[in-house]
Scaffold this motif. Structure first.
Motif, PDB file in Angstrom:
ATOM      1  N   LEU A 195       0.824  -1.211   0.000  1.00  0.00           N
ATOM      2  CA  LEU A 195       0.000   0.000   0.000  1.00  0.00           C
ATOM      3  C   LEU A 195       0.859   1.262   0.000  1.00  0.00           C
ATOM      4  N   GLU A 196       1.952   1.250   0.763  1.00  0.00           N
ATOM      5  CA  GLU A 196       2.858   2.412   0.796  1.00  0.00           C
ATOM      6  C   GLU A 196       3.483   2.640  -0.576  1.00  0.00           C
ATOM      7  N   VAL A 197       3.923   1.553  -1.186  1.00  0.00           N
ATOM      8  CA  VAL A 197       4.530   1.667  -2.523  1.00  0.00           C
ATOM      9  C   VAL A 197       3.493   2.173  -3.522  1.00  0.00           C
ATOM     10  N   TYR A 198       2.267   1.638  -3.428  1.00  0.00           N
ATOM     11  CA  TYR A 198       1.193   2.055  -4.324  1.00  0.00           C
ATOM     12  C   TYR A 198       0.879   3.538  -4.129  1.00  0.00           C
ATOM     13  N   LYS A 199       0.832   3.995  -2.873  1.00  0.00           N
ATOM     14  CA  LYS A 199       0.564   5.391  -2.566  1.00  0.00           C
ATOM     15  C   LYS A 199       1.658   6.291  -3.146  1.00  0.00           C
ATOM     16  N   LEU A 200       2.906   5.852  -2.999  1.00  0.00           N
ATOM     17  CA  LEU A 200       4.021   6.627  -3.568  1.00  0.00           C
ATOM     18  C   LEU A 200       3.922   6.717  -5.083  1.00  0.00           C
ATOM     19  N   SER A 201       3.529   5.590  -5.719  1.00  0.00           N
ATOM     20  CA  SER A 201       3.425   5.619  -7.188  1.00  0.00           C
ATOM     21  C   SER A 201       2.337   6.589  -7.634  1.00  0.00           C
ATOM     22  N   LEU A 202       1.222   6.669  -6.888  1.00  0.00           N
ATOM     23  CA  LEU A 202       0.162   7.621  -7.226  1.00  0.00           C
ATOM     24  C   LEU A 202       0.630   9.064  -7.039  1.00  0.00           C
ATOM     25  N   GLU A 203       1.383   9.316  -5.975  1.00  0.00           N
ATOM     26  CA  GLU A 203       1.897  10.666  -5.731  1.00  0.00           C
ATOM     27  C   GLU A 203       2.872  11.076  -6.836  1.00  0.00           C
ATOM     28  N   ILE A 204       3.702  10.124  -7.292  1.00  0.00           N
ATOM     29  CA  ILE A 204       4.642  10.408  -8.387  1.00  0.00           C
ATOM     30  C   ILE A 204       3.867  10.747  -9.655  1.00  0.00           C
ATOM     31  N   ASP A 205       2.786   9.993  -9.926  1.00  0.00           N
ATOM     32  CA  ASP A 205       1.961  10.259 -11.114  1.00  0.00           C
ATOM     33  C   ASP A 205       1.381  11.673 -11.057  1.00  0.00           C
ATOM     34  N   VAL A 206       0.895  12.086  -9.868  1.00  0.00           N
ATOM     35  CA  VAL A 206       0.313  13.422  -9.710  1.00  0.00           C
ATOM     36  C   VAL A 206       1.383  14.491  -9.922  1.00  0.00           C
ATOM     37  N   LEU A 207       2.588  14.290  -9.351  1.00  0.00           N
ATOM     38  CA  LEU A 207       3.669  15.261  -9.526  1.00  0.00           C
ATOM     39  C   LEU A 207       4.063  15.394 -10.991  1.00  0.00           C
ATOM     40  N   GLU A 208       4.176  14.263 -11.696  1.00  0.00           N
ATOM     41  CA  GLU A 208       4.533  14.322 -13.124  1.00  0.00           C
ATOM     42  C   GLU A 208       3.459  15.042 -13.919  1.00  0.00           C
ATOM     43  N   LEU A 209       2.210  14.807 -13.574  1.00  0.00           N
ATOM     44  CA  LEU A 209       1.113  15.471 -14.269  1.00  0.00           C
ATOM     45  C   LEU A 209       1.185  16.987 -14.066  1.00  0.00           C
ATOM     46  N   GLU A 210       1.452  17.419 -12.832  1.00  0.00           N
ATOM     47  CA  GLU A 210       1.574  18.859 -12.545  1.00  0.00           C
ATOM     48  C   GLU A 210       2.773  19.466 -13.265  1.00  0.00           C
TER      49      GLU A 210
END
Length: 196
Positions: free
Chosen positions: A171-186
Motif C-alpha cells: 500500500l505504501e509503494v502504491y501510494k508513492l506511485s500515485l503521488e509520483i503520477d500526480v507530480l509528473e502530471l503537474e
C-alpha cells in the motif's frame, strides 16, 4: 336366450348404434376437433352433444377455453393453444422488470441491474416455444468507473500477499506511485503553460 332378454336386446342394440352415431362429430356437420401443438383433446361423455376438452403437456399452459363443442357445423369457441412456460431466470445483482414464477410465451421482460452494476448482454429477453429465453439471459457485472482500474488491480495484488506487513508495504509503494503520477502530471502542465 330368455324371452325377456330377447325382446330387450334389439332395443339395447339400437340404443348402442344410435349413441355411437350421435357421438360422431361428422353427424353434426363438424369434422374432428382441431389438433393443438403441445396438447391433446378428449371427448366428454354425452350422448347428445359433441363436447371436447383440451389439456396441455407438462411445461405448457392452456390459453383460451378448455372446452369446445360443435354448433351449426362450427367448433365453438375457437380451439385453445398450449403456450410454453419459461421459469424465472436467476440474475445475480439484478432483477426483472416484472416478477412472476412462470412467464408465458412470447412474453418479453427487461433485466435491470442493481446500482453499480451493468447489463452484459441483451437487457430484453423473450420466452420461446421451447421454454427457453432468447437471447441468452444476461449477467449483471460490476461497473468499473473511469480511473478506478488501478485501484482494482491493487486490490487483486493485495489478495496475493501472504501477510499484513507485506500488504502494508504494498500500500505504501502504491501510494508513492500515485503521488509520483500526480507530480509528473503537474510538472507537464507547468511545462505546457511556460512554452510560448
Amino acid at each position: 336366450m330368455p324371452l325377456k332378454l330377447q325382446s330387450t336386446f334389439p332395443a339395447l342394440s339400437l340404443f348402442g348404434v344410435l349413441a355411437t352415431l350421435l357421438s360422431l362429430p361428422g353427424l353434426f356437420g363438424c369434422q374432428f376437433p382441431p389438433k393443438i401443438d403441445h396438447g391433446r383433446y378428449t371427448k366428454l361423455f354425452s350422448i347428445f352433444s359433441t363436447e371436447y376438452k383440451y389439456e396441455c403437456d407438462s411445461g405448457y399452459t392452456l390459453v383460451g377455453e378448455e372446452k369446445i363443442s360443435c354448433s351449426d357445423s362450427v367448433w365453438s369457441p375457437a380451439a385453445p393453444q398450449c403456450k410454453a412456460l419459461c421459469r424465472t431466470p436467476e440474475i445475480a445483482n439484478g432483477k426483472l422488470s416484472v416478477y412472476k414464477i412462470h412467464y408465458i410465451e412470447p412474453e418479453t421482460v427487461t433485466v435491470q441491474c442493481n446500482t453499480g452494476y451493468g447489463v452484459v448482454g441483451s437487457e430484453r429477453i423473450t420466452c420461446l416455444e421451447n421454454r427457453t429465453w432468447y437471447p441468452e439471459v444476461p449477467k449483471c457485472e460490476r461497473k468499473i468507473l473511469a480511473g478506478c482500474e488501478q485501484v482494482l488491480a491493487g486490490k487483486h495484488l493485495m489478495q496475493c500477499l501472504p501477510g499484513s506487513q507485506d500488504v502494508k508495504l504494498a500500500l505504501e509503494v502504491y501510494k508513492l506511485s500515485l503521488e509520483i503520477d500526480v507530480l509528473e502530471l503537474e510538472r507537464n502542465k507547468e511545462k505546457a503553460f511556460q512554452e510560448p
